[in-house]
Design an enzyme around this catalytic site. Structure first.
Site, PDB file in Angstrom:
ATOM      1  NE  ARG A 232      -4.429  -0.963   0.191  1.00  0.00           N
ATOM      2  CZ  ARG A 232      -4.795  -1.916  -0.646  1.00  0.00           C
ATOM      3  NH1 ARG A 232      -3.931  -2.331  -1.566  1.00  0.00           N
ATOM      4  NH2 ARG A 232      -5.997  -2.462  -0.577  1.00  0.00           N
ATOM      5  CD  GLU A 261      -3.268   3.679  -5.297  1.00  0.00           C
ATOM      6  OE1 GLU A 261      -4.314   3.064  -5.621  1.00  0.00           O
ATOM      7  OE2 GLU A 261      -2.268   3.099  -4.854  1.00  0.00           O
ATOM      8  CG  HIS A 280      -3.434  -0.352  -6.703  1.00  0.00           C
ATOM      9  ND1 HIS A 280      -3.739   0.321  -5.543  1.00  0.00           N
ATOM     10  CD2 HIS A 280      -3.430  -1.670  -6.356  1.00  0.00           C
ATOM     11  CE1 HIS A 280      -3.916  -0.527  -4.548  1.00  0.00           C
ATOM     12  NE2 HIS A 280      -3.720  -1.744  -5.021  1.00  0.00           N
TER      13      HIS A 280
END
Length: 330
Positions: A232, A261, A280
């Protein structure tokens, strides 16, 4: 009577929707619709996990909150808000196991791309420049995996298979772990960092791990080392990372996750030499949505039959607990 299930989505729905609908009274909600549909539901499927919408829509009356929340992801950090965590009625499950091998393959790909300077090769090709140059070996290089859950274990097995020397950092020290060999306790972190050519982050984001890779940790890394983050973004102090990359102390980084993000266009990480930015997607391979839906459907079937659910998250710790020594994900 079947459970009333709310599925939170952003336009992408489970591929096994028909199977899910056969076992539950299913309604679909966008983030804007969730506050109106969540109260009184028996279960919630978060098909999109990284969102503040669930906390914002969570019913004030604990008795009207769903008693089961399933996340179509491994990380559950966006759901660890007090009203959910503190409600003993609510069982939280995740999609642990779906992403292990895909992310391990992605990490291997990132390490190869960094060592072989594939981004430079592609740039030379774009410019039609013939630029022979040496690249680095990965055989025999040292990797420290921070996070000993199933993703970290899959990464370790993958990297060992290509000749890399792997150890790990976890809560519990272990000298003979089957995947990592040595698991260093946090008290032994600094020497482990100093000897690693690559540091791979595969820990969940919890209160204990947020910001764990801070300026002091980065300063303890071996000069010329590289950081790979598939955990993360909140694990890393990004400003400190940018400083270490800008001054050349670290040779590079491969980052699939970020504190914010999408990564803002103004972030210096986009343009720093030796840095690979991906959106991601480390675990997103062909068929991954089917795998997520199959896992949820299995849990929905278990619930209907009164059997134990898979991947029950320890809400106090933020991950599925394991019993083996040295296997805590943090």
């Amino acid at each position: 009577m079947a459970d009333r299930l709310v599925v939170l989505h952003r336009g992408i729905l489970p591929h096994n929707a028909a199977g899910i609908e056969s076992l539950a009274d299913t309604v679909y909600a966008t983030e804007e619709e969730l506050p109106h549909l969540l109260p009184g539901a028996d279960a919630l499927l978060c098909w999109h996990s990284i969102t503040p919408a669930v906390e914002a829509a969570w019913p004030e009356d604990p008795s009207s909150a769903p008693n089961w929340v399933h996340v179509a992801a491994a990380g559950v950090d966006s759901l660890l808000f007090p009203a959910l965590v503190d409600n003993p009625r609510v069982v939280l499950t995740n999609s642990r196991g779906v992403y292990d091998r895909p992310i391990a393959e992605y990490v291997l790909g990132l390490i190869l791309a960094l060592a072989k300077d594939f981004p430079g090769t592609w740039e030379h090709q774009r410019r039609r420049e013939w630029r022979p140059r040496d690249s680095e070996r990965i055989d025999g290089r040292t990797v420290l995996v921070w996070g000993t859950g199933p993703i970290g274990r899959a990464v370790a097995r993958m990297l060992r298979a290509v000749g890399m020397r792997v150890s790990a950092v976890g809560r519990t020290e272990c000298a003979d772990d089957p995947d990592f060999g040595t698991v260093h306790a946090l008290s032994g972190l600094r020497p482990a960092l100093a000897g690693a050519d690559y540091v791979v982050l595969a820990a969940p984001l919890t209160a204990a791990t947020r910001g764990m890779v801070d300026a002091s940790v980065l300063a303890s890394m071996k000069p010329g080392a590289r950081l790979v983050n598939v955990g993360r973004g909140g694990l890393v102090d990004e400003e400190a990372l940018v400083r270490n990359l800008t001054d050349g102390r670290l040779a590079g980084a491969a980052l699939d996750v970020f504190a914010h993000e999408p990564l803002p266009a103004a972030s210096p990480l986009w343009d720093l030499p030796g840095v690979i930015v991906s959106p991601h997607t480390a675990g997103e391979v062909t068929g991954w949505r089917d795998d997520l839906a199959d896992l949820f459907l299995d849990n929905l079937t278990r619930r209907a039959e009164g059997r134990r659910l898979r991947n029950v998250v320890d809400k106090a710790h933020g991950y599925v607990r394991e019993e083996r020594v040295g296997t805590s994900p943090a």
